[in-house]
Design an enzyme around this catalytic site. Structure first.
Site, short mmCIF file in Angstrom:
data_model
loop_
_atom_site.label_atom_id
_atom_site.label_comp_id
_atom_site.label_asym_id
_atom_site.label_seq_id
_atom_site.Cartn_x
_atom_site.Cartn_y
_atom_site.Cartn_z
N ARG A 189 -16.06 -0.60 2.03
CA ARG A 189 -14.76 -1.09 1.52
C ARG A 189 -14.16 -0.16 0.46
O ARG A 189 -12.95 -0.21 0.21
CB ARG A 189 -14.90 -2.52 0.96
CG ARG A 189 -13.57 -3.08 0.44
CD ARG A 189 -13.60 -4.56 0.13
NE ARG A 189 -14.70 -4.93 -0.71
CZ ARG A 189 -14.75 -4.75 -2.03
NH1 ARG A 189 -13.75 -4.17 -2.67
NH2 ARG A 189 -15.82 -5.12 -2.72
N TYR A 197 11.51 -1.53 8.81
CA TYR A 197 10.58 -2.25 9.70
C TYR A 197 10.44 -3.71 9.22
O TYR A 197 10.33 -3.96 8.00
CB TYR A 197 9.24 -1.52 9.69
CG TYR A 197 8.13 -2.32 10.32
CD1 TYR A 197 8.17 -2.65 11.68
CD2 TYR A 197 7.05 -2.78 9.57
CE1 TYR A 197 7.17 -3.40 12.26
CE2 TYR A 197 6.04 -3.53 10.14
CZ TYR A 197 6.11 -3.84 11.50
OH TYR A 197 5.11 -4.60 12.07
N ASP A 216 8.33 5.80 4.88
CA ASP A 216 7.54 5.47 6.07
C ASP A 216 7.95 6.47 7.15
O ASP A 216 9.09 6.45 7.63
CB ASP A 216 7.84 4.02 6.48
CG ASP A 216 7.03 3.57 7.70
OD1 ASP A 216 6.66 4.43 8.52
OD2 ASP A 216 6.80 2.35 7.84
N LYS A 238 0.34 4.07 15.74
CA LYS A 238 1.35 4.66 16.62
C LYS A 238 0.94 6.10 16.98
O LYS A 238 -0.07 6.28 17.61
CB LYS A 238 2.73 4.59 15.96
CG LYS A 238 3.01 3.28 15.21
CD LYS A 238 2.95 2.02 16.07
CE LYS A 238 3.30 0.80 15.24
NZ LYS A 238 3.01 -0.46 15.89
N1 PLP Z 1 5.97 0.98 9.97
C1 PLP Z 1 6.66 1.06 11.12
C2 PLP Z 1 7.88 1.95 11.18
C3 PLP Z 1 6.28 0.32 12.23
O1 PLP Z 1 6.99 0.40 13.37
C4 PLP Z 1 5.13 -0.53 12.13
C5 PLP Z 1 4.68 -1.35 13.27
O2 PLP Z 1 5.34 -1.49 14.28
C6 PLP Z 1 4.45 -0.59 10.91
C7 PLP Z 1 4.88 0.19 9.86
C8 PLP Z 1 3.25 -1.49 10.73
O3 PLP Z 1 2.14 -0.92 11.33
P1 PLP Z 1 0.86 -1.77 11.80
O4 PLP Z 1 1.28 -2.62 12.95
O5 PLP Z 1 -0.14 -0.69 12.15
O6 PLP Z 1 0.42 -2.59 10.64
#
Ligand code: PLP
Length: 355
Positions: free
Chosen positions: A21, A75, A147, A172
């Site tokens: 952890r 998001y 992000d 992704k």
């Molecule tokens: N940031 C973006 C731009 C996303 O499209 C997503 C998920 O679709 C996330 C963060 C969150 O990622 P996770 O599903 O791996 O927690």
């Protein structure tokens, strides 16, 4: 890299207590080193999901009483975090005025600490004025967080533009095969020290096997992303030329509003695109006729994934906002995969013919 399938490790002294952890197993450390290089940051941390990266970063960098200036259209999970969870820690947010850089300064408050943006917005595929955002954050002493999930570090390394903290859902493109859930935080040593300490307490740690899978995936990241870029460009051009398609949003198309900026800042335009079918098109018939793409949420994997944001990412967004964004049932988002380019274009073209 072997899989160190162990929660704990032999005690080697108080300065070096290894425990899964704490994100300091050999699998974590090997990944951190590789990710630091891939993201071009001073340090990096792997987490159990993209949301674990986002929540650890926000709670690691902010204190009660702080305010975040956020780009509109983030998001959905990030928006829910800022709107529902952050207020419980007395962390407030508001949105960057859409009029552009000249209007941003008016939105800064004495308690504003952070600017939070995305490199490519979902699903509208806008590319914000990232250079102006960094300059604005510097001028107002805000920590600049981005992000970069949609662009991937192959196409854009925001730390090179001056962003302090870079976040990825590694579920992704970094993972790339839709077979793991993970997240990444990159940034300055200072930022990573507080984010790492917070991540340790929130407990969103990536397990050894997922670390191994992510590490393996990074070996092909550049080759995969370049192939995603090529396929997406070819599909965007084919869609753009088709009578059944009203509009295509892809930064690689010359008529995209931020094409010049993306061309200058990015090394590739990415694997994500969206488009509108013509008003009289039969959306269900189109989706049913597809044989290669899979109708599913998420992105960044080998298979082309198609979704209607109206029913997925934007299902809970109020109808007025959706309308302003142009998100109707005819609006389709595509995560372009790694299929043969001709096969993919031919399959989408035959599905358009029955739409
Ligand atoms: N940031 C973006 C731009 C996303 O499209 C997503 C998920 O679709 C996330 C963060 C969150 O990622 P996770 O599903 O791996 O927690």
């Amino acid at each position: 890299m072997p899989v160190f399938q162990s929660a704990t490790f032999t005690f080697e002294g108080p300065e070096n207590v290894r425990y899964a952890r704490y994100n300091n197993t050999p699998n974590h450390e090997a990944l951190h080193e590789k990710l630091t290089s891939v993201l071009a940051t001073e340090a990096a941390l792997v987490t159990a999901s993209g949301m674990a990266a986002i929540s650890s970063a926000l709670l690691g960098l902010l204190e009660a009483g702080d305010h975040v200036l956020a780009q509109p259209g983030l998001y959905g999970g990030t928006l829910s975090f800022l709107g529902d969870l952050a207020p419980r820690f007395n962390i407030d947010h508001s949105f960057l005025p859409e009029e552009g850089p000249d209007a941003w300064a008016g939105a800064v408050r004495p308690d504003t600490r952070m600017l939070y943006v995305e490199s490519i917005t979902n699903p509208t595929m806008d590319v914000g004025d990232l250079e102006a955002m960094v300059a604005f954050a510097e001028a107002h002493d805000l920590v600049a967080v981005i992000d970069n999930t949609f662009a991937s570090p192959i196409n854009l390394r925001p730390a090179e533009l001056g962003f302090d903290v870079v976040l990825h859902s590694a579920t992704k493109y970094l993972g790339g095969h839709s077979d793991l859930v993970a997240g990444v935080v990159g940034g300055t040593e200072d930022a990573l020290a507080s984010i790492g300490a917070t991540a340790k307490l929130l407990g969103g740690t990536l397990d050894a096997h997922a670390c191994f899978l992510l590490h393996r995936s990074l070996k092909t990241l550049a080759a995969r992303v370049r192939a995603h870029n090529r396929n997406a460009q070819a599909l965007a051009e084919a869609l753009d030329a088709h009578d059944a398609v009203a509009a295509v949003r892809y930064p690689g198309l010359p008529d995209h509003p931020a094409h010049e900026r993306a061309d200058r800042l990015f090394d590739g335009f990415g694997g994500m695109l969206s488009f509108d079918l013509e008003a009289d098109a039969d959306v269900d018939a189109f989706l049913e006729a597809l044989t290669l793409p899979v109708v599913a949420p998420s992105l960044g994997g080998v298979e082309t994934l198609v979704s209607q944001p109206l029913y997925t990412s934007h299902a809970s967004v109020d109808p007025e906002t959706r309308e302003a964004l142009g998100i109707t049932a005819r609006f389709i988002r595509v995560s372009v995969g790694l299929e043969g380019t001709d096969d993919l274009v031919a399959d989408v073209t035959q599905a358009l013919a029955v739409a």
